[in-house]
Design an enzyme around this catalytic site. Structure first.
Site, PDB file in Angstrom:
ATOM      1  CD  GLU A  53      -2.556   0.182   2.611  1.00 58.98           C
ATOM      2  OE1 GLU A  53      -2.711  -1.012   3.538  1.00 58.98           O
ATOM      3  OE2 GLU A  53      -3.552   1.254   3.251  1.00 58.98           O
ATOM      4  NE  ARG A 279       2.895  -7.383  11.492  1.00 61.30           N
ATOM      5  CZ  ARG A 279       2.365  -6.773  10.137  1.00 61.30           C
ATOM      6  NH1 ARG A 279       1.475  -7.699   9.006  1.00 61.30           N
ATOM      7  NH2 ARG A 279       3.300  -5.855   9.743  1.00 61.30           N
ATOM      8  CE  LYS A 289       3.239  -0.192   5.218  1.00 60.34           C
ATOM      9  NZ  LYS A 289       2.319   0.035   3.802  1.00 60.34           N
TER      10      LYS A 289
END
Ligand code: ATP
Ligand code: MG
Length: 569
Positions: A53, A279, A289
């Protein structure tokens, strides 16, 4: 865990390569799975994707996903797409797109074909939304956000049907077209899939497919004022692109039934499958982020590429190589569960790579002048030193040597015990790549600080031990006074003092290390460093690994990492 990679460990003679040597570890579960799909002819060719993204810079966690998706494609002769998941214009920016492209390229990966954008599928996604409405599988809902939350239920209680759930197909078609036409304000209504408000999986309780956002989009401009949600967009983007293995992190496992629900209720050209892996989290590090953006926005760091940031751009600016990052990602493996990796493993991968590849140089961080009283004033010799002890391809360094040199203030004492293997009055030390010297006296300023040392070279000691049999105690680095480079050095330590700075409700900014950055000015180094390029990381002998800062206006080096782990948390 403390990983100690001493600079004296056996060195490989391999040329620098971005791709890590073919992994010797056993195949991880995703490799096994792809192998099976190929063996059983479930797929013709592997197609994966990396779907960032564009709402921030990539960090070390993304590197793991990049290495995994591009790595699988490399291993199995498939392809990997780079697709921007740009469905939320409010948080996205062209700067992030550019940075992401740069970072993926720098890591050494090439995506298949053009760069893809979720936004280029908006028309198709819209048509599929209409298709679901026409099949009675989606509806426009006008509940407020608070009401919707109340209707959704909880983990232990089922949700309630929205009063808008049973409106007619025709009415939904009209309402959705009004949403698209901008006739409603943001938040006035949403399009929802009609699935099951009593599902134990909250993601299946009539999830939102489209929201109104009256925002210009960096790719589509003002064409749209409704934007698809991740869950509705992602699987369909995969389907359009013929992705065979849609690999995401574990938190999306609960979204998989929804991913499958959409593809089974839509006339998609292809049915991709979603797989999840753990993750990457690192201790002493924040990898989100949103939180990294907060560090940038609140000025706790100097931007996304601050060398202390765990971003790819930060690591690069600090002097970490792409191959070290790739090796690290390979080393930590791919698991089906989340886990925290010790940041010492990353440090180890960085040191291991630099030990093998970093050209050597001499520098003195705190210069102390030494006058070699028996060396002629007008004489200059050129010492020759290898670029790297085991790498002939890194050439040779030419080191001017004359009567006055600098050594580090820490490398001289008037008196010292036997443990101190550096220069002491009436004792000897070897100057790296040059003579053995013996100190005679020192000069002090009014405050008693030593400002100059007088010493002598011992004749005949270039490449030989002293003839009188009195051997030097140690080896120290030096820099010629007449010909050298002068620069600033910034020493970096971990950004956080706390092992898990953002666990639970902790406010991670409270755990920032106040000493994470130390500037040392007026350092000196061998003359060749004046032409250092920002892409090369050097081992400053006995000091650590350093690379030229690409942004600084004057010659300036960032410490990539110390030679050994000295951090006390
Ligand atoms: P963040 O939580 O940092 O905001 P994100 O998941 O929102 O990350 P995306 O841009 O959506 O960021 O991520 C692109 C891809 O990278 C996704 O497939 C995501 O699963 C993967 N990814 C993100 N963070 C990690 C991580 N820590 N470890 C492994 N993969 C990750
Ligand atoms: Mg995401």
């Amino acid at each position: 865990m403390t990983v100690d990679s001493t600079p004296s460990s056996p060195l490989s003679t391999h040329a620098q390569e971005i791709a890590p040597a073919k992994s010797v570890r056993p195949p991880h579960f995703l490799e096994q799975l792809v192998q099976k799909d190929i063996d059983q002819k479930n797929i013709n060719k592997l197609v994966t994707r990396f779907p960032p993204e564009p709402n921030g810079y990539l960090h070390i966690g993304h590197a793991k996903s990049i290495c995994l998706n591009f790595g699988l494609a490399e291993t199995f002769g498939g392809v990997c797409h780079l697709r921007f998941d740009d469905t939320n214009p409010a948080k996205e920016d062209q700067e992030y797109i550019d940075a992401i492209i740069r970072d993926v390229k720098w890591l050494g990966y090439q995506w298949d074909g053009e760069i893809r954008f979720a936004s280029s599928y908006f028309e198709q996604l819209h048509d599929w939304a209409v298709h679901l409405i026409e099949q009675g599988n989606a509806y426009v809902c006008h509940l407020t956000a608070d009401e919707a939350r109340e209707y959704r239920g909880t983990l232990t209680e089922p949700g309630k049907n929205s009063p808008f759930r049973d409106r007619s197909i025709d009415e939904n078609v009209i309402e959705f077209s009004k949403m698209r036409a901008g006739e409603y304000d943001e938040g006035a209504c949403v399009l929802r899939a009609k699935i099951d408000m009593a599902s134990p999986n909250i993601n299946m309780r009539d999830p939102i497919m489209y929201r109104i956002r009256k925002q210009s989009h960096h790719q589509t401009g003002d064409k749209w004022c409704i934007y698809p949600n991740y869950d509705f967009a992602h699987g369909q983007e995969d389907a359009i692109e013929g992705i065979t293995h849609s690999i995401c992190t574990l938190e999306f496992a609960d979204h998989r039934p929804l991913y499958e629900w959409f593809s089974s209720h839509l006339p998609v050209p292809h049915t991709p499958k979603q797989y999840e892996f753990g993750r990457l989290s690192l201790n002493y590090t924040v990898t989100s982020k949103r939180k990294l953006k907060q560090l940038v926005d609140e000025g706790h760091v100097d931007g996304w590429d601050d060398p202390r940031m765990p971003t790819i751009a930060g690591l690069r600016r600090r002097g970490v190589s792409a191959s070290a990052i790739r090796k690290f990602c390979d080393m930590i493996g791919v698991a089906k569960s989340d886990g925290t990796v010790d940041v010492a493993m990353l440090d180890h991968a960085i040191r291991d790579d630099l030990d093998k590849n970093a050209p050597r140089a001499m520098c003195v961080l705190a210069p102390l002048k030494v006058v070699l009283t028996n060396y002629p004033e007008d004489k200059t010799e050129t010492m020759v030193a290898p670029g790297h002890p085991n790498r002939d391809d890194l050439g040779e360094r030419k080191l001017p040597f004359s009567r006055e040199i600098y050594i580090d203030q820490d490398d001289f004492r008037e008196e010292a015990n036997k443990k101190y293997k550096r220069l002491v009055i009436a004792k000897r030390v070897r100057l790296r790549n040059a003579y053995v010297i013996e100190a005679d006296s020192c000069i002090k300023d009014a405050e008693g600080n030593i400002i100059e040392v007088h010493a002598r070279i011992i004749e005949g000691t270039l490449g030989h031990n002293p003839e009188d049999g009195i051997k030097p105690k140690g080896v120290i680095q030096w820099v010629d006074v007449k010909q050298h480079a002068t620069f600033d050095v910034t020493l970096y330590e971990r950004l956080f003092t706390e092992e898990s700075p953002d666990a639970g409700d902790k406010s991670f900014v409270d755990y920032m290390n106040p000493d994470s950055r130390k500037l040392k000015q007026q350092c000196v180094g061998e003359i060749g460093l004046s032409n250092a390029s920002a892409g090369t990381t050097y081992q400053f002998e006995r000091e650590g690994y350093f690379c030229r800062d690409e942004k600084a206006e004057t010659l300036s080096f960032n410490r990539t990492i110390s030679l050994r782990d000295t951090f006390v948390g």
